[in-house]
Design a protein around this motif. Structure first.
Motif, PDB file in Angstrom:
ATOM      1  N   SER A 137     -14.506   5.209 -11.485  1.00  0.00           N
ATOM      2  CA  SER A 137     -15.623   4.265 -11.613  1.00  0.00           C
ATOM      3  C   SER A 137     -15.174   2.848 -11.950  1.00  0.00           C
ATOM      4  O   SER A 137     -15.915   1.902 -11.723  1.00  0.00           O
ATOM      5  CB  SER A 137     -16.607   4.756 -12.680  1.00  0.00           C
ATOM      6  N   ASN A 140     -10.697  -1.321  -8.999  1.00  0.00           N
ATOM      7  CA  ASN A 140     -11.132  -2.315  -8.013  1.00  0.00           C
ATOM      8  C   ASN A 140     -10.842  -1.797  -6.601  1.00  0.00           C
ATOM      9  O   ASN A 140     -10.448  -0.646  -6.419  1.00  0.00           O
ATOM     10  CB  ASN A 140     -10.468  -3.668  -8.293  1.00  0.00           C
ATOM     11  N   GLN A 141     -10.998  -2.659  -5.598  1.00  0.00           N
ATOM     12  CA  GLN A 141     -10.798  -2.255  -4.208  1.00  0.00           C
ATOM     13  C   GLN A 141      -9.351  -1.871  -3.904  1.00  0.00           C
ATOM     14  O   GLN A 141      -9.093  -1.180  -2.929  1.00  0.00           O
ATOM     15  CB  GLN A 141     -11.248  -3.371  -3.268  1.00  0.00           C
ATOM     16  N   GLU A 142      -8.440  -2.301  -4.757  1.00  0.00           N
ATOM     17  CA  GLU A 142      -7.030  -1.950  -4.575  1.00  0.00           C
ATOM     18  C   GLU A 142      -6.656  -0.714  -5.387  1.00  0.00           C
ATOM     19  O   GLU A 142      -5.480  -0.423  -5.574  1.00  0.00           O
ATOM     20  CB  GLU A 142      -6.147  -3.126  -5.004  1.00  0.00           C
ATOM     21  N   SER A 143      -7.672   0.006  -5.869  1.00  0.00           N
ATOM     22  CA  SER A 143      -7.487   1.213  -6.689  1.00  0.00           C
ATOM     23  C   SER A 143      -6.746   0.936  -7.996  1.00  0.00           C
ATOM     24  O   SER A 143      -6.023   1.789  -8.498  1.00  0.00           O
ATOM     25  CB  SER A 143      -6.760   2.304  -5.894  1.00  0.00           C
ATOM     26  N   LYS A 144      -6.949  -0.263  -8.548  1.00  0.00           N
ATOM     27  CA  LYS A 144      -6.298  -0.642  -9.795  1.00  0.00           C
ATOM     28  C   LYS A 144      -7.337  -0.913 -10.870  1.00  0.00           C
ATOM     29  O   LYS A 144      -8.399  -1.489 -10.598  1.00  0.00           O
ATOM     30  CB  LYS A 144      -5.451  -1.902  -9.612  1.00  0.00           C
ATOM     31  N   LYS A 186      -3.049   2.422 -11.768  1.00  0.00           N
ATOM     32  CA  LYS A 186      -3.318   2.447 -10.324  1.00  0.00           C
ATOM     33  C   LYS A 186      -3.492   3.885  -9.887  1.00  0.00           C
ATOM     34  O   LYS A 186      -2.704   4.754 -10.240  1.00  0.00           O
ATOM     35  CB  LYS A 186      -2.161   1.810  -9.541  1.00  0.00           C
TER      36      LYS A 186
END
Length: 188
Positions: A137, A140-144, A186
């Motif tokens: 949840s 961010n869009q970079e999975s971080k 990440k």
């Protein structure tokens, strides 16, 4: 939002200093110019519970606009510069400037949405599944997930003992589901 239009006091606070205490009378609203402030409620059992962490360029304790007393403590988590506004002046300003009232309502709506999601996540019994749901949840869009507070605070936010939280992060890391770096997690 307010600082260009309402008189304020500038407060420079050290880490660990209280801005206000739970139960104190409300007469101010705050904007965090620089630093980090934790809002911590003492539970019925006397345990501290972090209910919000305010970051630079955020207002906080907005619910106090419609309360007679603060329902939590505000504790500086780093060197902080806080702008302090009169509650009465803010209310008068908001009544005559609906644009800013809508902005504040948008901020509060997002906070309510985030709290509802966090409550849903906290209802998950398995620590592993709870931590994974939280990470999903928050990335961010970079999975971080970038964070500036401690892992211990993150554990408390999730309603987990910090040992359980650390152990769960280690398992996720060993499984290759996350990569941990300082102040960043990440998903892989």
């Amino acid at each position: 939002m307010f600082k260009d239009n309402i008189a304020y006091q500038t407060l420079n606070l050290k880490k660990g200093e209280f801005l206000f205490r739970q139960g104190a009378s409300v007469d101010r609203l705050f904007f965090l110019e620089k630093g980090r402030v934790k809002l911590v409620r003492n539970t019925i059992e006397g345990q501290p519970l972090v209910i919000h962490i305010a970051y630079s360029q955020e207002t906080f304790a907005e619910a106090s606009l419609f309360s007679d007393e603060y329902h939590c403590n505000a504790i500086c988590d780093s060197l902080s510069t806080v702008l302090s506004f009169s509650k009465d002046e803010v209310l008068v300003y908001l009544k005559s400037h609906p644009k800013y009232t809508i902005e504040l309502l948008k901020i509060n709506t997002a906070q309510v949405r985030d709290l509802r999601l966090l409550n849903e996540i906290k209802s998950i019994n398995s620590a592993y599944d709870r931590v994974w749901a939280f990470l999903l949840s928050e990335v961010n869009q970079e999975s971080k997930l970038h964070f500036s507070y401690s892992l211990k605070d993150m554990a408390q936010k999730l309603g987990l003992a910090h040992e359980t939280f650390y152990r769960t992060l280690k398992i996720l890391e060993q499984e290759g589901r996350i990569i941990r770096q300082e102040q960043m997690i990440k998903l892989v």
